[in-house]
Design a protein around this motif. Structure first.
Motif, short mmCIF file in Angstrom:
data_model
loop_
_atom_site.label_atom_id
_atom_site.label_comp_id
_atom_site.label_asym_id
_atom_site.label_seq_id
_atom_site.Cartn_x
_atom_site.Cartn_y
_atom_site.Cartn_z
N UNK A 66 0.81 -1.20 0.00
CA UNK A 66 0.00 0.00 0.00
C UNK A 66 0.85 1.26 0.00
N UNK A 67 1.95 1.25 0.73
CA UNK A 67 2.85 2.40 0.78
C UNK A 67 3.44 2.71 -0.59
N UNK A 68 3.94 1.68 -1.26
CA UNK A 68 4.58 1.88 -2.56
C UNK A 68 3.55 2.34 -3.59
N UNK A 69 2.38 1.70 -3.60
CA UNK A 69 1.35 2.06 -4.57
C UNK A 69 0.89 3.50 -4.38
N UNK A 70 0.63 3.90 -3.14
CA UNK A 70 0.18 5.26 -2.89
C UNK A 70 1.26 6.27 -3.21
N UNK A 71 2.51 5.95 -2.87
CA UNK A 71 3.60 6.87 -3.17
C UNK A 71 3.76 7.11 -4.66
N UNK A 202 7.67 10.02 -14.06
CA UNK A 202 7.45 9.08 -15.16
C UNK A 202 8.08 7.72 -14.85
N UNK A 203 8.50 7.52 -13.60
CA UNK A 203 9.12 6.25 -13.22
C UNK A 203 8.14 5.10 -13.36
N UNK A 204 8.64 3.94 -13.75
CA UNK A 204 7.79 2.77 -13.93
C UNK A 204 7.30 2.28 -12.57
N UNK A 205 6.02 1.98 -12.50
CA UNK A 205 5.41 1.60 -11.23
C UNK A 205 5.38 0.09 -11.04
N UNK A 206 5.15 -0.67 -12.12
CA UNK A 206 4.99 -2.12 -11.99
C UNK A 206 6.18 -2.80 -11.33
N UNK A 207 7.44 -2.48 -11.72
CA UNK A 207 8.56 -3.13 -11.04
C UNK A 207 8.61 -2.83 -9.54
N UNK A 208 8.26 -1.60 -9.17
CA UNK A 208 8.28 -1.25 -7.75
C UNK A 208 7.20 -2.00 -6.98
N UNK A 209 6.03 -2.17 -7.59
CA UNK A 209 4.97 -2.94 -6.93
C UNK A 209 5.37 -4.40 -6.79
N UNK A 212 7.74 -4.58 -3.97
CA UNK A 212 7.02 -4.41 -2.71
C UNK A 212 6.31 -5.70 -2.31
N UNK A 213 5.75 -6.41 -3.29
CA UNK A 213 5.09 -7.68 -3.00
C UNK A 213 6.10 -8.71 -2.50
N UNK A 214 7.28 -8.73 -3.10
CA UNK A 214 8.34 -9.65 -2.65
C UNK A 214 8.75 -9.33 -1.22
N UNK A 215 8.94 -8.03 -0.92
CA UNK A 215 9.30 -7.62 0.43
C UNK A 215 8.20 -8.02 1.42
N UNK A 216 6.94 -7.82 1.03
CA UNK A 216 5.82 -8.14 1.91
C UNK A 216 5.77 -9.63 2.23
N UNK A 246 15.53 -6.74 -2.21
CA UNK A 246 14.32 -6.24 -2.88
C UNK A 246 13.96 -4.83 -2.45
N UNK A 247 14.32 -4.44 -1.23
CA UNK A 247 13.89 -3.13 -0.74
C UNK A 247 14.79 -2.00 -1.25
N UNK A 248 15.97 -2.29 -1.72
CA UNK A 248 16.89 -1.22 -2.11
C UNK A 248 16.32 -0.26 -3.15
N UNK A 249 15.67 -0.75 -4.22
CA UNK A 249 15.09 0.21 -5.18
C UNK A 249 13.89 0.98 -4.64
N UNK A 250 13.36 0.54 -3.51
CA UNK A 250 12.21 1.24 -2.92
C UNK A 250 12.64 2.33 -1.94
N UNK A 251 13.95 2.45 -1.72
CA UNK A 251 14.51 3.44 -0.82
C UNK A 251 15.41 4.40 -1.59
N UNK A 252 15.73 5.56 -1.03
CA UNK A 252 16.68 6.46 -1.70
C UNK A 252 18.03 5.76 -1.90
#
Length: 462
Positions: A66-71, A202-209, A212-216, A246-252
């Motif tokens: 939910x965090x990644x999707x909303x962000x 314009x960053x791609x969302x699908x890879x981040x989601x 996020x699912x893998x991290x979850x 998996x979390x590295x691309x979801x963080x700065x």
């Protein structure tokens, strides 16, 4: 030439957004504490002891998605649509859990709640960034912290009374109804405000989601590793490795290396969350197990800490800029370290329980200084293009820091409980994390509310 006075968060311009946002935070806190109170009754009623832990860990794990999707959604445009979706998911999850005929259905409702609460948290951070001037960010996040205090005082008692005199299902139904009313206050005002961005991401969302699912999933497996006995530590190692990768691309960039600026802000949040929330699980446990406290009185230490948290957050909101990031980090970490040390020595040498209870107030005060300040810094390092990404990164660090630490502490406590070293060991882990948090705490930079980092350029995100 005098500087024009800045409107307060309760001025006519902001009052309905402030009230609605605080009500949503308040109700999320009530729901969290209430479910903890009534879940033993729920589990017994639905014959769901086997899924008891999943009802909690699944919510936390789903919140990462939910965090990644909303962000990502906020960074691509406005904030009203993602906030609305998050609140709808939260309410649907509450209704499904309240009406659940089986524990499996209730867990499904809790997963929806996790998606909603994760998205709601990030969306509200972006609302703050786009609605309130930077000079008010410290005040509004101090108010967010205070919104957790009343639930910590009345939530467990209220939930117990509802379950006893009505039914546990009304704990879920009641919060759902109140959440709809709270959101109505927010949405009525937000409709009239410009909440979009002129430079959408314009960053791609699908890879981040997908990440996020893998991290979850890995976080959920990690939280369940305590029941695997012989294979537990292997599962922890594998799950921890998967989470770290998996979390590295979801963080700065360079967050795990504690790079100066935003990466250190995000890393510090995860470390102090792990130290506090990991140890806090065992504070009432120690008072009940070794000092014979009742469950009601055992919560005294947590209540005192919650009050100290709110008071310190108010101080930070008023004079945070004058204190500065380094002082706040040093003061906050020192208080958190002192609190965990008090818990450690109490457990190790069986000291008077007043030492633990009073000492734990220092943990609340330290977190009250650091927690809202880190949120303010995150928004100060952000642009409208990446406010959602950075807010979700902060929330993910918070959730994973807590989840991983609680899982590891659970294994350590179980392994050492027979020798009587379980309590000292978990508090020692918390103290080590608190001390480790000082490293990124000294590398936060000197960016002020709404200003630029005086040490380095704002980090770009990949």
């Amino acid at each position: 030439m005098s500087t024009p006075a800045v409107e307060g968060v309760w001025s006519a311009r902001f009052v309905w957004v402030t009230l609605g946002a605080l009500a949503l935070i308040f109700l999320a806190a009530i729901q969290s504490l209430a479910v903890t109170t009534v879940m033993p009754v729920v589990s017994d009623d639905l014959s769901g002891a086997a899924l008891y832990a999943v009802a909690f860990s699944g919510t936390l794990a789903a919140s990462v998605v939910g965090m990644v999707a909303a962000g990502a959604w906020c960074d691509r445009g406005g904030v009203l649509a993602p906030l609305t979706t998050a609140v709808v998911l939260f309410v649907l999850g509450l209704l499904l859990a309240g009406a659940a005929p089986t524990m499996e259905i209730l867990v499904a409702g809790r997963l929806l709640q996790g998606l909603g609460t994760g998205g709601e948290t990030v969306a509200l951070y972006v609302v703050v960034a786009r609605v309130y001037p930077a000079a008010l960010h410290g005040r509004i996040f101090a108010a967010f912290s205070a919104a957790w205090v009343v639930p910590s005082l009345i939530g467990p008692f209220l939930a117990g009374a509802v379950a006893e005199f009505l039914h546990w299902r009304w704990v879920f139904f009641g919060v759902a109804a109140l959440t709809v009313g709270a959101f109505a206050m927010v949405v009525a005002r937000l409709h009239a405000l410009p909440l979009g961005t002129d430079h959408p991401s314009s960053a791609r969302v699908a890879p981040r989601l997908a990440l996020a699912a893998i991290v979850a999933v890995a976080a959920l497996v990690l939280s369940l590793s305590g029941g695997l006995s012989t294979w537990a530590w292997i599962v922890v190692a594998v799950s921890g490795t998967i989470i770290a990768l998996a979390v590295r691309p979801l963080l700065p960039p360079r967050t795990l290396a504690a790079a100066r600026g935003l990466p250190s802000v995000v890393l510090m949040r995860g470390l102090i969350a792990g130290a506090l929330f990991g140890a806090e699980v065992y504070v009432p446990y120690l008072l009940i197990d070794q000092y014979g406290f009742s469950p009601t009185w055992a919560g005294l230490g947590l209540t005192v800490a919650a009050l100290a948290w709110a008071g310190a957050a108010e101080v930070q909101g008023r004079i945070g800029d004058r204190l500065g990031n380094v002082r706040i980090s040093v003061f906050g970490v020192t208080m958190l370290l002192a609190a965990t040390a008090a818990a450690l020595t109490t457990a190790l040498w069986h000291l008077h329980p007043a030492i633990l209870i009073c000492g734990w107030a220092l943990a609340g005060a330290g977190m009250g200084l650091m927690y809202p300040r880190l949120t303010v810094l995150t928004l100060s390092y952000s642009t409208p293009r990446d406010q959602g990404f950075n807010s979700s990164a902060l929330a993910i660090s918070d959730a994973l820091g807590s989840a991983v630490t609680i899982a590891v502490m659970g294994l350590v406590f179980t392994g050492l409980s027979a020798s009587g070293s379980g309590f000292p060991a978990v508090f020692a882990i918390a103290a080590a994390l608190a001390l480790l948090a000082l490293a990124p705490g000294l590398r936060l930079g000197r960016v002020e509310e709404g200003g630029e980092d005086q040490f380095s350029a704002r980090p770009s995100r990949q």
